[in-house]
Motif scaffolding. Structure first.
Motif, PDB file in Angstrom:
ATOM      1  N   LYS A  16       0.875  -1.179   0.000  1.00 50.40           N
ATOM      2  CA  LYS A  16       0.000   0.000   0.000  1.00 50.40           C
ATOM      3  C   LYS A  16       0.908   1.224   0.000  1.00 50.40           C
ATOM      4  O   LYS A  16       1.698   1.409   0.920  1.00 50.40           O
ATOM      5  CB  LYS A  16      -0.901   0.002   1.227  1.00 50.40           C
ATOM      6  CG  LYS A  16      -1.835   1.196   1.275  1.00 50.40           C
ATOM      7  CD  LYS A  16      -2.759   1.092   2.459  1.00 50.40           C
ATOM      8  CE  LYS A  16      -3.743   2.231   2.408  1.00 50.40           C
ATOM      9  NZ  LYS A  16      -3.544   3.192   3.462  1.00 50.40           N
ATOM     10  N   GLN A  23      -0.646  -4.411   3.380  1.00 43.95           N
ATOM     11  CA  GLN A  23      -1.968  -4.779   3.867  1.00 43.95           C
ATOM     12  C   GLN A  23      -1.938  -6.262   4.187  1.00 43.95           C
ATOM     13  O   GLN A  23      -1.505  -7.081   3.378  1.00 43.95           O
ATOM     14  CB  GLN A  23      -3.024  -4.478   2.810  1.00 43.95           C
ATOM     15  CG  GLN A  23      -4.426  -4.751   3.278  1.00 43.95           C
ATOM     16  CD  GLN A  23      -5.470  -4.391   2.225  1.00 43.95           C
ATOM     17  OE1 GLN A  23      -5.156  -3.828   1.190  1.00 43.95           O
ATOM     18  NE2 GLN A  23      -6.705  -4.746   2.498  1.00 43.95           N
ATOM     19  N   GLN A  62      -8.409  -7.343   8.543  1.00 40.79           N
ATOM     20  CA  GLN A  62      -7.300  -6.738   7.826  1.00 40.79           C
ATOM     21  C   GLN A  62      -6.528  -5.809   8.746  1.00 40.79           C
ATOM     22  O   GLN A  62      -7.072  -5.286   9.718  1.00 40.79           O
ATOM     23  CB  GLN A  62      -7.787  -5.987   6.597  1.00 40.79           C
ATOM     24  CG  GLN A  62      -8.350  -6.921   5.549  1.00 40.79           C
ATOM     25  CD  GLN A  62      -8.740  -6.200   4.282  1.00 40.79           C
ATOM     26  OE1 GLN A  62      -8.539  -5.008   4.136  1.00 40.79           O
ATOM     27  NE2 GLN A  62      -9.306  -6.932   3.342  1.00 40.79           N
ATOM     28  N   TYR A  64      -2.845  -2.958   8.617  1.00 46.22           N
ATOM     29  CA  TYR A  64      -1.792  -2.304   7.844  1.00 46.22           C
ATOM     30  C   TYR A  64      -0.523  -2.333   8.666  1.00 46.22           C
ATOM     31  O   TYR A  64      -0.529  -2.028   9.856  1.00 46.22           O
ATOM     32  CB  TYR A  64      -2.204  -0.876   7.482  1.00 46.22           C
ATOM     33  CG  TYR A  64      -3.362  -0.856   6.529  1.00 46.22           C
ATOM     34  CD1 TYR A  64      -3.179  -1.161   5.182  1.00 46.22           C
ATOM     35  CD2 TYR A  64      -4.644  -0.586   6.970  1.00 46.22           C
ATOM     36  CE1 TYR A  64      -4.241  -1.176   4.295  1.00 46.22           C
ATOM     37  CE2 TYR A  64      -5.717  -0.595   6.091  1.00 46.22           C
ATOM     38  CZ  TYR A  64      -5.505  -0.891   4.761  1.00 46.22           C
ATOM     39  OH  TYR A  64      -6.562  -0.915   3.879  1.00 46.22           O
TER      40      TYR A  64
END
Length: 174
Positions: A16, A23, A62, A64
């Motif tokens: 990303k 991610q 999810q 990051y």
């Protein structure tokens, strides 16, 4: 660090941005409750350690992730589609009431007539029932996990005591 000494928490979905952010798909429930500063990523069958700079949990399993020394898209791209692990030392202990039959993998199966059958190597989930797999005298033996078969579970010693139907082992030995 060996894979046996770790547990899988997810995998890298994609990069990303241009600064190395990745991610993740997180498939381990409760990961946001575990404090960690390093992860292991499986690369070519081996676990490579990486220090975590930051991790932000999102919705839908999810997150990051920024890793130290992975600060460009060129450094992050080779990590895409790789599995991520944490040390078993960080794995939360299950409470007794959270124990399920799926947790019997790794237990030693003992038949009340035949004695020790072996370590349960796998638990297969079928719509009708769960089935345990053990290697007994060099043969893979499958047996259902239900109240008719299971006579006792010792979670401390990791022993599953069973009463297999007569002739079941003979089917696998022929």
């Amino acid at each position: 660090m060996k894979i046996e000494d770790c547990f899988r928490i997810g995998s890298v979905l994609k990069t990303k941005g241009l600064k190395g952010e990745m991610q993740l798909y997180v498939d381990f429930d409760g990961l946001d409750d575990i404090t960690f500063d390093a992860i292991f990523i499986e690369i070519a069958g081996k676990l490579a350690p990486f220090f975590v700079e930051s991790i932000k949990y999102n919705h839908n399993n999810q997150a990051y992730l920024y890793l130290e020394d992975v600060d460009t898209i060129e450094k992050a791209t080779p990590l895409v589609k790789k599995d991520i692990y944490l040390s078993n030392k960080l794995k939360p202990k299950k409470k007794k009431k959270e124990f399920t039959l799926l947790d019997l993998e790794g237990f030693t199966a003992v038949d009340i007539n035949e004695g020790e059958l072996g370590v349960i190597t796998d638990i297969h989930e079928f719509p009708q029932q769960l089935v345990a797999a053990v290697t007994y005298k060099g043969f893979e033996v499958l047996f259902p996990l239900n109240e008719d078969i299971i006579t006792g579970i010792d979670a401390v010693k990791e022993i599953l005591t069973v009463d297999l139907p007569e002739g079941l082992l003979d089917i696998y030995m022929d």
